[in-house]
Write a protein that holds these residues in place. Sequence first.
Motif, PDB file in Angstrom:
ATOM      1  N   LEU A  70       0.829  -1.206   0.000  1.00 39.24           N
ATOM      2  CA  LEU A  70       0.000   0.000   0.000  1.00 39.24           C
ATOM      3  C   LEU A  70       0.863   1.255   0.000  1.00 39.24           C
ATOM      4  CD1 LEU A  70      -2.999  -0.929   2.286  1.00 39.24           C
ATOM      5  CD2 LEU A  70      -2.865  -0.844  -0.188  1.00 39.24           C
ATOM      6  N   ILE A 104       1.958   1.904  -3.440  1.00 36.17           N
ATOM      7  CA  ILE A 104       0.900   2.378  -4.336  1.00 36.17           C
ATOM      8  C   ILE A 104       0.531   3.826  -4.026  1.00 36.17           C
ATOM      9  CG2 ILE A 104      -1.469   2.020  -5.074  1.00 36.17           C
ATOM     10  CD1 ILE A 104      -1.091  -0.921  -4.538  1.00 36.17           C
ATOM     11  N   VAL A 105       0.359   4.158  -2.739  1.00 36.21           N
ATOM     12  CA  VAL A 105      -0.071   5.525  -2.445  1.00 36.21           C
ATOM     13  C   VAL A 105       1.037   6.529  -2.759  1.00 36.21           C
ATOM     14  CG1 VAL A 105      -1.816   4.940  -0.751  1.00 36.21           C
ATOM     15  CG2 VAL A 105       0.500   5.412   0.001  1.00 36.21           C
ATOM     16  N   PHE A 114      -4.419   4.681  -9.415  1.00 40.28           N
ATOM     17  CA  PHE A 114      -5.671   4.360  -8.725  1.00 40.28           C
ATOM     18  C   PHE A 114      -6.240   3.029  -9.206  1.00 40.28           C
ATOM     19  CE2 PHE A 114      -6.026   8.716  -7.054  1.00 40.28           C
ATOM     20  CZ  PHE A 114      -6.356   8.367  -5.764  1.00 40.28           C
ATOM     21  N   LEU A 125      -4.500   0.550  -7.196  1.00 43.56           N
ATOM     22  CA  LEU A 125      -4.989   0.550  -5.812  1.00 43.56           C
ATOM     23  C   LEU A 125      -6.318  -0.189  -5.715  1.00 43.56           C
ATOM     24  CD1 LEU A 125      -4.549   1.622  -2.932  1.00 43.56           C
ATOM     25  CD2 LEU A 125      -5.808   3.648  -3.567  1.00 43.56           C
ATOM     26  N   MET A 172      -6.870   4.297   5.011  1.00 41.52           N
ATOM     27  CA  MET A 172      -7.237   5.077   3.827  1.00 41.52           C
ATOM     28  C   MET A 172      -7.921   6.377   4.239  1.00 41.52           C
ATOM     29  SD  MET A 172      -6.249   3.785   1.066  1.00 41.52           S
ATOM     30  CE  MET A 172      -5.055   2.493   1.106  1.00 41.52           C
TER      31      MET A 172
END
Lengths: 503, 211
Positions: free
Chosen positions: A223, A226-227, A263, A266, A290
């Motif tokens: 995560l 990805i972010v 996105f 994600l 999130m």
Amino acid sequence: MSIALALSPLLAVGLGALLLMLVEAIGTKAGPVPGTFRDVRGLAVGAASTLFAGGAFAGCVWMYGVERIPGAASLAPWLILDPFTLFFDVLLCLGGAIAALLAGGYMPEHGLERGEFYALILFTTFGAMVLAAAGDALTLFLGLETMSIGAYAMTAFRRASARSAEGALKYFLLGSFAAAILLYGFALLYGATGHTDLAGIGSAARQAAGRSPLFILGAAFVLVGIVFKVSAVPFHAWTPDAYEGAPTPATAYMAVAVKAGAFAMLLRVLTLSLGSPAWTSWASGWPPVMATLALLTMTYANLVAGRQESVKRMLAYSSIAHAGYVLVGVTAMMRDPKQAVAGVLYYLVAYGVSTGGAFGALILCGSRGREAVSYEDIAGLGKRNPAVALAFSLFLVSLAGIPPMAGFFGKWLVFRAAIDAGLYKLTALAFLNSVVGAYYYLRVLVYMYMREPAAGAVTAAPMRSGFVVTALVVSAVLVLALGLTPTSYIDAAMSAAGVGASG
Amino acid sequence: MSTSLIYFWACAATAVLGGLSVVVAKNPIRGAMGLLMLIVSVAGLFLPLHAQFLAAIQLIVYAGAIVVLFLFVIMLLGPSASTPVDRRGTFVRAASGGLFALAGGAFWVILARAVGTGGPAAPDPSFGGIDAVGSVLFTDALVPFELSSGLLMVAVVGAVAVARGRQGKRSMSESELEVARTSVPLPDPADKGTGVFSHEIDDRDAGGHAR
């Protein structure tokens, strides 16, 4: 053959990129003066039409029904070909085409007319499309790297500028670091579950392996990776510098296509790998993470964006803030994934055409050596060049989320999904944030229409380019269409989200 | 302590030492040598995992080709490649080192707790041989294999695009742009109606067509 039909959007863009490189190498004529650059405007047409063709192929496969194509499922889990993928294919091709058209105007104007840029746009879009389709950690990483390396190179394209080099170096170093963290996360997930395909990781997560420390650590690393690409606070540090340093078409491309690709990744990981009840619950899963990221991202970016003196940098922070709004929709996936994913998809399209258009309008505001950078540069533009100012206003109003523009329905869908998921506080804070955000968008309008440039000050001189105007017309039509007749687009997002959520 | 465990710790310790020396080394040649040490010891780590082919490739490509390329570049750049000692930000560096150590410690604890919670079984001895890797590469994993060609292509095009940018005779540097911007005065607001701006644009356009 039927696999080729199902893969046609990807093949069109990939083969188009190779063809474009051939054309660039042997087809373009040398400039009249030796040592000057070639006239590569034709390549912009070629790149844009390739991307439009890729989007059209995706649309045709969508109309025909990808489930009806035999063999389309045989590429799973490497590439998942479903309406979710096709929706992103259309969006990514559209973003790439807008960027290619903007480049067709911007690059010759600013003395950067080199054909590699168009090949980079096509290959980067190819990578983003692979990323959107990826159902396995391996293809996901390949798509991510293809997309990222192209974006790094596009950021560094204006090598003579120290700012471009600085932004590109920061982007490259931090991006490689984030990619390494993502890869490490997938390695840990493989260690915990024995799977590299996202659905396999997801099915193992439903059993005991899903709560092992190794799995939690792996999921956290994935995560984080990805972010970073999404550029959520606190992983945003590269964004303002890279967006400001990059040539503006590359900035538009990063804000639209790279963000959409991130996105897509994600959403895939959250639905396929971390979609188990334990992982989607507020008490033991990713929703609070999130939600925190969304809140931090929106608040920080909106506060900082209001203090910027450069319009381009303001738009960079605005793109971070919009990532925060999208993350609100991502958080809402905890309750009803279909509605939330549909909201996110619609939001990404609405945000993409608005922000692509806004960067395009910024390009049109300036010309060689007199690029529009700061608020002072565009002071009084409403009188000097009403058409450009009007286009700029349209996109900014849409970004601010004022009805009846596309941005309004995007925010409405995302916030409604969040309310349905019971995230009242987060929705209220997101709404407050969009009010704060309206301040700095409207500030541009105030400068354009209500201020006069100081006597003797240097202002930007608007340029003339059919390419940029075409890109702006395409974006403006979509902004209005998405805002005035949103129903069919929402239906499309819903049918794309349905399959994306169930996997 | 079994032989395999001693082998693992030896390789792992050498890898960490090599990695540290890449980060710490002031002399770029030493840094490249540290990288070589890291690469060779990671190749050593691949061997007990039955990844013989990967270990060989690691040695040939990374140790053989890439580090040598680094050395060539360092030698071409000469002594000017080393940066003067920078004492700024000592506190930040110390703090980041401390934070990194803290995070590493936490990570270690979590991983230590995770030991023995299952995971995939040990692979077959033929798992990492040339024929096994080759058959997977061209059958099951054909899609990612083909996609990796796109990755290599974009890397090559990107490298060319960035490297060629320096030669751009027509591209202005930032300072030149600043000069150009500040040296063009805004026409007096009084004669706005006479179309000074459109005149200028026409000039520029004409110039553009001429070239």
